[in-house]
Design a protein around this motif. Structure first.
Motif, PDB file in Angstrom:
ATOM      1  N   UNK A 125      -7.805  -9.697   5.605  1.00 11.03           N
ATOM      2  CA  UNK A 125      -7.109  -9.690   4.312  1.00 11.03           C
ATOM      3  C   UNK A 125      -5.775  -8.959   4.380  1.00 11.03           C
ATOM      4  N   UNK A 126      -5.490  -8.284   5.479  1.00  5.45           N
ATOM      5  CA  UNK A 126      -4.315  -7.403   5.486  1.00  5.45           C
ATOM      6  C   UNK A 126      -3.116  -7.967   6.222  1.00  5.45           C
ATOM      7  N   UNK A 127      -3.008  -9.271   6.288  1.00  2.44           N
ATOM      8  CA  UNK A 127      -1.930  -9.860   7.091  1.00  2.44           C
ATOM      9  C   UNK A 127      -0.551  -9.675   6.461  1.00  2.44           C
ATOM     10  N   UNK A 128      -0.511  -9.795   5.153  1.00  2.68           N
ATOM     11  CA  UNK A 128       0.804  -9.655   4.518  1.00  2.68           C
ATOM     12  C   UNK A 128       0.880  -8.337   3.754  1.00  2.68           C
ATOM     13  N   UNK A 129       0.463  -7.275   4.472  1.00  4.42           N
ATOM     14  CA  UNK A 129       0.431  -5.937   3.868  1.00  4.42           C
ATOM     15  C   UNK A 129       1.636  -5.137   4.334  1.00  4.42           C
ATOM     16  N   UNK A 130       2.202  -4.366   3.384  1.00  2.40           N
ATOM     17  CA  UNK A 130       3.290  -3.468   3.754  1.00  2.40           C
ATOM     18  C   UNK A 130       2.896  -2.069   3.293  1.00  2.40           C
ATOM     19  N   UNK A 131       3.083  -1.110   4.206  1.00  4.54           N
ATOM     20  CA  UNK A 131       2.643   0.246   3.912  1.00  4.54           C
ATOM     21  C   UNK A 131       3.834   1.195   3.801  1.00  4.54           C
ATOM     22  N   UNK A 132       3.865   1.997   2.712  1.00  4.63           N
ATOM     23  CA  UNK A 132       4.894   3.037   2.560  1.00  4.63           C
ATOM     24  C   UNK A 132       4.169   4.360   2.357  1.00  4.63           C
ATOM     25  N   UNK A 133       4.654   5.437   3.037  1.00  6.93           N
ATOM     26  CA  UNK A 133       3.912   6.700   2.959  1.00  6.93           C
ATOM     27  C   UNK A 133       4.651   7.784   2.179  1.00  6.93           C
ATOM     28  N   UNK A 134       5.536   7.393   1.264  1.00 10.63           N
ATOM     29  CA  UNK A 134       6.311   8.393   0.526  1.00 10.63           C
ATOM     30  C   UNK A 134       6.700   7.818  -0.840  1.00 10.63           C
ATOM     31  N   UNK A 135       6.555   8.660  -1.897  1.00 11.24           N
ATOM     32  CA  UNK A 135       6.811   8.177  -3.257  1.00 11.24           C
ATOM     33  C   UNK A 135       8.250   7.738  -3.460  1.00 11.24           C
ATOM     34  N   UNK A 136       9.183   8.544  -2.982  1.00 11.00           N
ATOM     35  CA  UNK A 136      10.598   8.235  -3.187  1.00 11.00           C
ATOM     36  C   UNK A 136      10.975   6.962  -2.438  1.00 11.00           C
ATOM     37  N   UNK A 137      10.473   6.860  -1.217  1.00 13.85           N
ATOM     38  CA  UNK A 137      10.757   5.649  -0.419  1.00 13.85           C
ATOM     39  C   UNK A 137      10.209   4.412  -1.099  1.00 13.85           C
ATOM     40  N   UNK A 185       0.856  -1.183   0.000  1.00 16.81           N
ATOM     41  CA  UNK A 185       0.000   0.000   0.000  1.00 16.81           C
ATOM     42  C   UNK A 185       0.892   1.233   0.000  1.00 16.81           C
ATOM     43  N   UNK A 186       0.751   2.059  -1.047  1.00 16.17           N
ATOM     44  CA  UNK A 186       1.523   3.308  -1.087  1.00 16.17           C
ATOM     45  C   UNK A 186       0.532   4.444  -0.917  1.00 16.17           C
ATOM     46  N   UNK A 187       0.545   5.046   0.273  1.00 17.75           N
ATOM     47  CA  UNK A 187      -0.459   6.051   0.642  1.00 17.75           C
ATOM     48  C   UNK A 187       0.177   6.994   1.656  1.00 17.75           C
ATOM     49  N   UNK A 188       0.161   8.318   1.362  1.00 14.52           N
ATOM     50  CA  UNK A 188       0.888   9.238   2.242  1.00 14.52           C
ATOM     51  C   UNK A 188       0.088   9.657   3.471  1.00 14.52           C
ATOM     52  N   UNK A 189      -1.235   9.740   3.335  1.00 14.45           N
ATOM     53  CA  UNK A 189      -2.051  10.192   4.466  1.00 14.45           C
ATOM     54  C   UNK A 189      -2.189   9.061   5.487  1.00 14.45           C
ATOM     55  N   UNK A 190      -1.627   9.262   6.693  1.00 10.68           N
ATOM     56  CA  UNK A 190      -1.612   8.142   7.648  1.00 10.68           C
ATOM     57  C   UNK A 190      -3.007   7.711   8.074  1.00 10.68           C
ATOM     58  N   UNK A 191      -3.943   8.675   8.090  1.00  9.80           N
ATOM     59  CA  UNK A 191      -5.306   8.325   8.532  1.00  9.80           C
ATOM     60  C   UNK A 191      -6.023   7.515   7.458  1.00  9.80           C
ATOM     61  N   UNK A 192      -5.818   7.967   6.214  1.00  8.11           N
ATOM     62  CA  UNK A 192      -6.399   7.190   5.099  1.00  8.11           C
ATOM     63  C   UNK A 192      -5.847   5.771   5.123  1.00  8.11           C
ATOM     64  N   UNK A 193      -4.517   5.724   5.334  1.00  6.89           N
ATOM     65  CA  UNK A 193      -3.868   4.409   5.364  1.00  6.89           C
ATOM     66  C   UNK A 193      -4.442   3.558   6.489  1.00  6.89           C
TER      67      UNK A 193
END
Lengths: 659, 149
Positions: free
Chosen positions: B30-42, B10-18
């Motif tokens: 469904x979200x057990x193997x989910x990884x979240x990044x909040x920045x495009x460059x990262x 999941x690539x989403x910058x808004x932490x609340x949306x995320x």
């Protein structure tokens, strides 16, 4: 003024003139045939000894057979050259010249062999013994030499026409001299054999031959002035025949008086001169009268033309904001207004003059080519309009229109160009476009940035309700619901508002659509969304519409969903959809028996965010009808409504018929 | 979580949306193997961290789906999509654009760059939650894709 003279050449034409030329040419042909036949007749006369033909006036000179043959050859050569046998014509004419020249030389050197005595020599000798002249006269031979040369020169270049016509005139004069001699009974023509005068029909034949040549080239050389359609030509066409007939006739009268009453020479001459003076003065006076009349009419016409020209020029001149100029086929200026002159000076620093080439006033190569290209395109018959940039020192946008100039024969003789400086308008257009783009990106960020926080508010309220429901008091729960529902409502508002601005910007692409089908599909969609069985839908006649089908779908969706919404509290909802056609438009209506509204607020019905019902009674954002109104306006249609509280509302809209 | 275990990125910058998204997924398990990044460059660094490693077996990043927001700090979602679809090792990974924008131009541009799906996030949380559920079910369970890169 070079441009003016060339103007005249391009616009004048002369159908009357060429008609006269045609007639004279045909006459020349007939005359030649007559002379040819006469020559043959004379030969026959010699053969069968018919005195009347050989010698029309008994006792006077006869036409020599060689003369007859020369006439036949001369006219045959003329006919050959007029038709396609030019070479044969030349040979025949050359033969005439050689025979006559040989005869003349023989006569002068007194050869024993004389050319005119070869044919019918016996008969000629017999005539001579009766002291009757039957030989060819030296002036006859001279005329034949001239005649032959005339024929040889006939098809030569321009200048030869003058020589040709001068020689023909000489032939005519020599012939006239003989004819008048016979009419006036000049003693030398009668009886005296040594002069061997030209016979009367020889003289007439020569006269006819000379006239024939002059008529044939009536559109060239000396004759051109006589056959011209202008005043000079007309006057000369009347005066020249009279100048031949009147003195000739008067001369005859003078002699006749002498014979009859034996007037003295002095008295006869005095009468002749006075009569000549009177008749000539009268003639000249009449001609002066008619010329003066014509001249005054022409001046009047000229004044009118001048006035018309002035009006036209001042009209062109009065357009200060439109640049107007005309060019001829060679792209030279015919006329222009001072707005154009000033603009050219500002754009390129050049000063234009009439008659100058258009490309000389433009200093940039590319623009020279473009202007010439467009003028040439217009000269092919189609006007064109384009937006072009011109100028070196001051660059401006011009909306330029090119129109071909037609003369009265519908030939294209030039181009008129009208140009309006649209630089200011273009700047404004560009600005509007920039603003529109800014607005678009603004609404884009509204869409994106405003919706996210709303979703978060709604989302966290929901989580709160799910996770901590039991910890909250009833009031706390109520407040949480309010937060959640208002967040949703604001989301809806943003969506509607965006829709409103997006639909307003969409271009309208019209086609004829099957409205009945469209309405059924909208009804299916809308009725599928509501869980009500108490709805009665009545469809009347459903006329086809000429409109944008996507936008019109919005209109019907909106009106029908409104009807469903506002009948929601009725036991039986009755919705009626129908249409009718007038001369100019189709009117549609959607009628319901729902809540209706107070008609005094009808003007607020179509404003954005304007509502006539409480939110607690009927939900809504107040954007739907504003969108409908906008779409109908974009179709050049009208929308209005009728209603009564608690009895229902009817929404009408009209769209123009397809043209 | 090791990079090769990630099934859903999941690539989403808004932490609340995320958080809302993750919560909706977890609720449906469904979200057990989910990884979240909040920045495009990262996100780019993360995805292409092993790109230098030789051999096809060495590139271990192979999620079942990437959920991509368009508006991101530094590098935009569209640029990430472009890079993913350009690279031969990442262009088979399904990318679902998940955004608030319903602009026609955005939708068009994303599909041109090879997006596999385009979802407009509903404002209404219930609808949003349902959307997350069904899209994840589809991409994680139903959809079949190559196992090896």
């Amino acid at each position: 003024m070079k441009s003016i003279t060339s103007y005249k050449n391009r616009f004048s034409y002369s159908s009357g003139e060429s008609f006269l030329h045609e007639v004279l040419k045909k006459t020349a042909f007939y005359i030649s045939v007559v002379v040819l036949v006469l020559g043959i007749l004379v030969l026959l006369g010699w053969q069968f000894d018919i005195a009347l033909i050989k010698r029309p006036i008994p006792g006077l000179a006869a036409m020599n057979p060689l003369t007859a043959i020369n006439f036949i050859l001369l006219e045959a050569s003329f006919l050959c050259i007029v038709s396609k046998f030019v070479k044969q014509g030349y040979w025949l004419a050359l033969a005439v010249v050689v025979i006559s020249f040989f005869f003349l030389v023989g006569l002068m050197l007194d050869f024993s062999f004389q050319a005119d005595l070869i044919l019918f020599s016996g008969k000629i000798k017999a005539d001579a013994s009766h002291s009757l002249s039957s030989r060819m006269a030296p002036n006859t031979a001279m005329n034949f030499v001239l005649g032959g040369v005339v024929i040889l020169l006939m098809k030569r270049r321009k200048r030869a026409v003058y020589i040709c016509q001068t020689l023909s005139l000489l032939i005519v004069l020599i012939a006239l001299f003989s004819i008048f001699g016979y009419i006036y009974r000049v003693g030398e023509f009668y009886g005296v054999l040594v002069y061997i005068p030209m016979s009367i029909h020889t003289a007439i034949c020569f006269f006819m031959f000379g006239v024939e040549i002059l008529f044939f080239h009536s559109d060239r050389g000396v004759m051109k002035e006589l056959t011209s359609p202008y005043a000079g030509g007309m006057v000369s066409r009347i005066l020249i025949p009279l100048a031949i007939i009147i003195p000739g006739f008067l001369g005859f009268i003078r002699l006749y008086l002498n014979w009859k009453y034996s007037f003295s020479v002095e008295l006869g001459t005095a009468i002749l001169v006075v009569a000549l003076i009177v008749i000539l003065v009268l003639l000249i006076w009449f001609e002066a009268l008619s010329l003066n009349e014509k001249d005054s009419k022409r001046r009047q016409a000229e004044d009118e033309v001048r006035l018309a020209n002035m009006l036209l020029e001042s009209t062109i001149e009065s357009h200060k904001d439109v640049l107007i100029f005309s060019v001829d086929k060679n792209l030279r200026y015919l006329t222009f207004n001072s707005a154009f002159k000033d603009a050219t000076y500002k754009a390129y620093g050049t000063t234009i003059r009439k008659g100058e080439r258009m490309i000389d006033s433009i200093t940039i190569q590319e623009e020279k080519e473009r202007a010439s290209r467009n003028c040439k395109k217009a000269m092919k018959g189609e006007g064109l309009t384009s937006i072009e940039v011109y100028g070196e020192f001051e660059r401006n946008y011009f909306e330029t229109r090119y129109y071909p100039i037609l003369n009265d024969k519908n030939d294209i003789v030039g181009v008129t160009v009208l140009a309006s400086n649209i630089t200011e308008r273009k700047k404004n257009d560009d600005e509007i476009q920039t603003l529109n783009k800014e607005l678009e990106s603004f609404s884009y960020s509204v869409a994106h940035d405003l919706r996210a926080p709303l979703r978060i508010i709604d989302g966290y309220s929901n989580i709160l309700i799910e996770d901590c429901f039991d910890d909250l008091s009833n009031e706390g729960q109520r407040l949480l619901y309010i937060i959640s529902s208002n967040a949703k409502k604001m989301g809806q508002l943003i969506d509607d508002l965006l829709n409103f601005s997006k639909l307003g910007r969409l271009p309208v692409t019209k086609s004829v659509i099957n409205t009945a089908k469209l309405i059924r599909s909208v009804l299916d969609e809308q009725l599928g969304g509501v869980n009500r069985s108490n709805i009665e839908i009545n469809l009347g006649t459903l006329e086809d519409l000429y409109c944008d089908d996507i936008l019109m779908r919005h209109v019907f969706t909106n009106l029908i969903s409104n009807a469903l919404k506002y009948t929601g509290k009725k036991e039986l909802a009755v919705i009626e959809i129908g249409s009718s056609r007038t001369d100019k438009s189709v009117i549609y209506w959607v009628k319901d028996n729902g809540a209706g509204f107070d008609i005094q607020y009808a003007d607020k019905l179509f404003g954005v965010f304007q509502r006539l019902h409480k939110e607690s009674d009927f939900e809504g954002t107040g954007v739907g009808l504003a969108i409908v109104h906008r779409i109908i306006s974009k179709h050049d249609g009208k929308i209005w409504a009728e209603a009564e509280i608690d009895k229902g509302a009817t929404f009408y809209f009209s769209l123009p018929l397809m043209k | 979580m090791e990079i090769n275990e990630v099934e859903l990125l999941l690539i989403e910058d808004n932490p609340y949306e995320a958080e809302l998204a993750i919560r909706s997924l977890k609720k449906h398990n469904l979200g057990n193997k989910l990884y979240h990044i909040d920045d495009g460059a990262e996100a780019l660094d993360y995805i292409f961290s092993e790109i230098g490693v030789d051999g096809p077996d060495q590139f271990r990043f192979n999620p079942k789906v990437i959920l991509l927001d368009l508006k991101l700090p530094k590098v935009s979602g569209l640029e990430i999509l472009k890079k993913l679809k350009e690279h031969e090792r990442t262009n088979i990974i399904p990318v679902v654009v998940l955004t608030s924008s319903s602009e026609e131009s955005d939708i068009m541009e994303c599909y041109k760059q090879g997006a596999n799906s385009y979802i407009v996030k509903p404002v209404n949380f219930e609808n949003f939650s349902n959307a997350m559920k069904s899209l994840s079910q589809y991409w994680l369970d139903l959809n079949k894709r190559p196992v090896k890169l």
